[in-house]
Each structure stands twice: as structure tokens, then as C-alpha cells.
Design an enzyme around this catalytic site. Structure first.
Site, PDB file in Angstrom:
ATOM      1  N   ARG A   1       0.898  -1.145   0.000  1.00 14.89           N
ATOM      2  CA  ARG A   1      -0.082   0.091   0.024  1.00 14.89           C
ATOM      3  C   ARG A   1       0.800   1.157  -0.002  1.00 14.89           C
ATOM      4  NH1 ARG A   1      -3.193  -3.085   4.827  1.00 14.89           N
ATOM      5  NH2 ARG A   1      -0.879  -3.771   4.948  1.00 14.89           N
TER       6      ARG A   1
ATOM      7  N   ASP B   1      11.122  -6.721  -5.289  1.00 20.08           N
ATOM      8  CA  ASP B   1       9.931  -7.360  -4.876  1.00 20.08           C
ATOM      9  C   ASP B   1      10.272  -9.001  -4.732  1.00 20.08           C
ATOM     10  OD1 ASP B   1       7.643  -8.500  -4.625  1.00 20.08           O
ATOM     11  OD2 ASP B   1       6.608  -7.193  -6.260  1.00 20.08           O
TER      12      ASP B   1
ATOM     13  N   THR C   1       8.647  -0.088   9.487  1.00 18.52           N
ATOM     14  CA  THR C   1       8.667   0.145  10.933  1.00 18.52           C
ATOM     15  C   THR C   1       8.960  -1.038  11.732  1.00 18.52           C
ATOM     16  OG1 THR C   1       6.341  -0.251  11.220  1.00 18.52           O
ATOM     17  CG2 THR C   1       7.080   2.179  10.996  1.00 18.52           C
TER      18      THR C   1
ATOM     19  N   HIS D   1      -4.480   1.630  14.145  1.00 14.38           N
ATOM     20  CA  HIS D   1      -4.132   1.419  12.789  1.00 14.38           C
ATOM     21  C   HIS D   1      -5.087   0.242  12.172  1.00 14.38           C
ATOM     22  CE1 HIS D   1      -0.481   3.530  13.989  1.00 14.38           C
ATOM     23  NE2 HIS D   1      -0.237   3.276  12.652  1.00 14.38           N
TER      24      HIS D   1
ATOM     25  N   LYS E   1      -1.587  -4.345  10.038  1.00 12.51           N
ATOM     26  CA  LYS E   1      -0.295  -3.939  10.552  1.00 12.51           C
ATOM     27  C   LYS E   1       0.312  -5.148  11.396  1.00 12.51           C
ATOM     28  CE  LYS E   1       1.826  -0.090  13.012  1.00 12.51           C
ATOM     29  NZ  LYS E   1       2.964   0.050  12.099  1.00 12.51           N
TER      30      LYS E   1
HETATM   31  P1  NAP Z   1       1.903  -3.832   2.840  1.00 11.56           P
HETATM   32  O1  NAP Z   1       0.787  -3.204   2.036  1.00 11.56           O
HETATM   33  O2  NAP Z   1       1.693  -5.105   3.545  1.00 11.56           O
HETATM   34  O3  NAP Z   1       3.213  -3.933   2.105  1.00 11.56           O
HETATM   35  C1  NAP Z   1       4.448  -4.585   2.129  1.00 11.56           C
HETATM   36  C2  NAP Z   1       4.949  -5.019   0.862  1.00 11.56           C
HETATM   37  O4  NAP Z   1       6.317  -5.523   1.264  1.00 11.56           O
HETATM   38  C3  NAP Z   1       4.075  -6.145   0.267  1.00 11.56           C
HETATM   39  O5  NAP Z   1       4.025  -5.626  -1.085  1.00 11.56           O
HETATM   40  C4  NAP Z   1       5.050  -7.308   0.511  1.00 11.56           C
HETATM   41  O6  NAP Z   1       4.775  -8.243  -0.530  1.00 11.56           O
HETATM   42  C5  NAP Z   1       6.339  -6.603   0.488  1.00 11.56           C
HETATM   43  N1  NAP Z   1       7.555  -7.450   0.791  1.00 11.56           N
HETATM   44  C6  NAP Z   1       7.334  -8.606   1.716  1.00 11.56           C
HETATM   45  N2  NAP Z   1       8.751  -8.992   1.570  1.00 11.56           N
HETATM   46  C7  NAP Z   1       9.334  -8.594   0.797  1.00 11.56           C
HETATM   47  C8  NAP Z   1      10.706  -8.967   0.275  1.00 11.56           C
HETATM   48  N3  NAP Z   1      11.430  -9.824   0.756  1.00 11.56           N
HETATM   49  N4  NAP Z   1      11.065  -8.161  -0.582  1.00 11.56           N
HETATM   50  C9  NAP Z   1      10.452  -7.018  -1.310  1.00 11.56           C
HETATM   51  N5  NAP Z   1       9.187  -6.929  -0.605  1.00 11.56           N
HETATM   52  C10 NAP Z   1       8.492  -7.487   0.216  1.00 11.56           C
HETATM   53  O7  NAP Z   1       2.304  -2.625   4.098  1.00 11.56           O
HETATM   54  P2  NAP Z   1       2.164  -1.091   4.037  1.00 11.56           P
HETATM   55  O8  NAP Z   1       0.891  -0.832   4.520  1.00 11.56           O
HETATM   56  O9  NAP Z   1       2.705  -0.853   2.562  1.00 11.56           O
HETATM   57  O10 NAP Z   1       3.478  -0.839   5.059  1.00 11.56           O
HETATM   58  C11 NAP Z   1       4.908  -1.106   4.581  1.00 11.56           C
HETATM   59  C12 NAP Z   1       5.734  -0.984   5.612  1.00 11.56           C
HETATM   60  O11 NAP Z   1       5.617   0.429   5.992  1.00 11.56           O
HETATM   61  C13 NAP Z   1       5.266  -1.505   7.000  1.00 11.56           C
HETATM   62  O12 NAP Z   1       6.466  -1.593   8.034  1.00 11.56           O
HETATM   63  C14 NAP Z   1       4.458  -0.209   7.789  1.00 11.56           C
HETATM   64  O13 NAP Z   1       4.303  -0.377   9.151  1.00 11.56           O
HETATM   65  C15 NAP Z   1       5.196   0.923   7.112  1.00 11.56           C
HETATM   66  N6  NAP Z   1       4.423   2.245   7.322  1.00 11.56           N
HETATM   67  C16 NAP Z   1       5.276   3.230   7.299  1.00 11.56           C
HETATM   68  C17 NAP Z   1       4.735   4.478   7.500  1.00 11.56           C
HETATM   69  C18 NAP Z   1       5.524   5.711   7.677  1.00 11.56           C
HETATM   70  O14 NAP Z   1       4.938   7.002   7.564  1.00 11.56           O
HETATM   71  N7  NAP Z   1       6.867   5.639   7.780  1.00 11.56           N
HETATM   72  C19 NAP Z   1       3.376   4.642   6.974  1.00 11.56           C
HETATM   73  C20 NAP Z   1       2.690   3.332   6.903  1.00 11.56           C
HETATM   74  C21 NAP Z   1       3.169   2.203   6.770  1.00 11.56           C
HETATM   75  P3  NAP Z   1       3.606  -9.411  -0.457  1.00 11.56           P
HETATM   76  O15 NAP Z   1       2.284  -8.707  -0.681  1.00 11.56           O
HETATM   77  O16 NAP Z   1       3.969 -10.308  -1.362  1.00 11.56           O
HETATM   78  O17 NAP Z   1       3.645 -10.082   0.904  1.00 11.56           O
END
Ligand code: NAP
Length: 267
Positions: free
Chosen positions: A15, A37, A102, A156, A160
């Protein structure tokens, strides 16, 4: 002629990753050089749903991406387990990471800080890229000087992986810097259901709510005789994080240390 900043994104189908792909695509002076990816390695980003026309190479191996593409910046938006490996590998290859993932531990942050120092390059790790959230943390720290009793409630979406949120932990750390330590609540307080009072950080309590429909929200409540003060921030979509990601990308190329938290790069 100025050259584009070569950017790689880890987690492009996620996302946050999808928003970051859009940001890089739409920002003048940025070039999406590759994505990382764990699925679809060897193909093109355009093979994945929602990325029509984006002929950007997909790598599954972080080492290979760093060697072949040599980007200027890696934006990591994945999971804490792989995010640490990506960040370390980027630094080892002289690539500057901007990390939104995070859940890194204190020890991991320290290890990355040492690596930045050894390599003489910058890295920005921000548990919250929303500028409003950064202000919410700063205002909470300001209030923490005057109010010793505080409860942090972070809310959240239910997908998460880590709890409490990085933002909640960071808020507690920032308040702890200025707040006189206090064990809050009644000294003989007992939980009749374990966890009812939430996590405990230096006597402050942190509560994690997980529900579908939510994105990222946090409320910091202070209490004193006859009054409460509530400071709240809401992110309603993931686009709210992208101005912070851009600020971090533009900043990371100019610094040579690890910066943890966006509040350290905004005035
Ligand atoms: P998400 O939708 O679950 O996306 C995570 C992505 O990482 C998925 O596409 C997943 O693929 C991929 N992934 C998993 N293992 C991987 C690997 N070995 N190599 C490459 N990609 C891989 O989560 P999100 O909401 O986008 O959040 C992502 C991260 O950002 C989390 O840690 C979240 O807590 C953090 N976050 C930070 C902020 C900020 O402001 N800093 C804001 C929101 C979220 P699959 O779908 O195939 O599993």
C-alpha cells in the site's frame, strides 16, 4: 544538464510502495531505476497489476539490484525482517536508504548508525512520514514538560504487523526526554485481564487498536488535576505520507549520518 536521482523502491506492490512508485514517477528529477520485490524477480513492474506501461526492472535479490542498478537512494516500505537486510545491503553498497518500514529494534538502529558512520553516507529512517504526525509528536513532547501523566492510544488498520506502532514508541521516547519519570495509575493497580493497561514505557501506557477501516491515527492524552489535554493526528490515506518521503529523499543525499525520525530534518 542535471542528472536524475536514481531511485529503487522495495515493496512496490504494497500500500505504501504503490504511493511511492507514483511519487517517484510524478516527481521531476526522480527516476525509478528498479524495484525490489520477492515475487516477480527478473520481470518488469508492468507485469504486476496496476502498473501498466511501467517498464522498470524487478529484482528479487537485493545484492544483485545494488550491483547492477547502483541507485542513489533505496526507499524501503516492506517488513521489519527484510527491511533490515535491504537497508544494510544498500549501505554496504554506498546506496542511501530512506526507510518507512517500522519495527526496527534499538540494536538494529545502532548497527545501521555504525554502518553509516563507516561508509560516510546518510540514511533516514522515519516511523511516520506524515508531517502532521511529526508535529503531533513535537507538540506532545512540549506538553510532556508540564504533564507527567500521559496515555498514548494508537489506532491502525488490522493488517499492521508490529505493535505498538513505531510512531507511538517514538512519541513515548520524545516525551521521556523531558518528562520526570513517574509510574502512573494507582500503585496497587491490578489487571484482571492481562494487557488491559497496555504497554508500559517509562511508566507511560501505550494502547494499540487494530480495526479494518482505520489507516493510521494517534491520540496522546495528558491528565492533571481538573483538566485533560488531547493531541490527535489522523492519516486518512497513504498519500498523506508522501510529502515526507520526498523530503527524506531530497535530504538523504545531502547528509552523511543516520537520522531517525522526520522531526530531526524539519524545523
Ligand atoms: P503492505 O501493504 O503489507 O506492503 C508490504 C509490501 O512488502 C508487500 O507488497 C510485500 O509483498 C512486500 N514484501 C514482503 N517481503 C518482501 C521482500 N522480501 N522483498 C520485497 N518486498 C517484500 O504494508 P504497507 O502498509 O505498505 O506498509 C509497509 C511498511 O511501511 C510497514 O512496515 C508499515 O508499518 C510501514 N508504514 C510506514 C509509514 C511511515 O510513515 N513511515 C506509514 C505506513 C506504513 P507481499 O504482498 O507479496 O507480501
Amino acid at each position: 544538464m542535471t542528472t536524475n536521482l536514481k531511485i529503487a523502491i522495495a515493496g512496490p506492490r504494497g500500500r505504501m510502495g504503490r504511493e511511492a512508485v507514483l511519487l517517484v514517477k510524478e516527481t521531476e528529477g526522480y527516476e525509478l531505476a528498479a524495484v525490489l520485490d520477492h515475487k516477480n524477480g527478473g520481470g518488469l513492474l508492468s507485469d504486476s497489476d496496476g502498473f501498466a506501461g511501467m517498464e522498470v526492472p524487478v529484482y528479487s535479490d537485493v545484492q544483485l539490484l545494488m550491483q547492477e542498478v547502483q541507485p542513489d537512494v533505496l526507499i524501503d516500505l516492506t517488513t521489519p525482517e527484510v527491511g533490515m537486510l535491504h537497508t544494510k545491503t544498500a549501505l554496504e553498497h554506498g546506496v542511501r536508504p530512506v526507510v518507512g518500514t517500522t519495527g526496527f529494534t534499538k540494536e538494529q538502529l545502532q548497527e545501521l548508525e555504525e554502518l553509516c558512520h563507516d561508509k560516510g553516507i546518510g540514511c533516514i529512517i522515519a516511523p511516520n512520514f506524515a508531517l502532521g504526525a511529526v508535529l503531533m509528536m513535537k507538540f506532545s513532547q512540549m506538553a510532556g514538560r508540564y504533564f507527567q501523566d500521559v496515555e498514548i492510544i494508537e489506532l491502525h488498520h488490522d493488517q499492521k504487523l508490529d505493535a505498538p506502532s513505531g510512531t507511538a514508541v517514538k512519541t513515548a521516547e520524545m516525551i521521556a526526554e523531558v518528562r520526570e519519570t513517574k509510574q502512573q495509575g494507582h500503585p496497587e493497580e491490578k489487571e484482571t485481564i492481562k494487557g488491559a493497561r497496555g504497554a508500559n514505557y517509562d511508566g507511560m501506557h501505550i494502547h494499540s487498536v487494530r480495526l479494518p477501516g482505520l489507516i493510521a491515527h494517534q491520540q496522546v492524552m495528558f491528565g492533571a488535576d481538573g483538566q485533560t489535554l488531547t493531541i490527535r493526528h489522523d492519516s486518512y490515506n497513504r498519500a498523506s505520507f508522501m510529502s515526507g518521503v520526498k523530503l527524506a529523499v531530497d535530504t538523504v543525499v545531502k547528509i552523511d549520518t543516520l537520522v531517525y525520525g522526520l522531526e530531526n530534518i524539519i524545523e
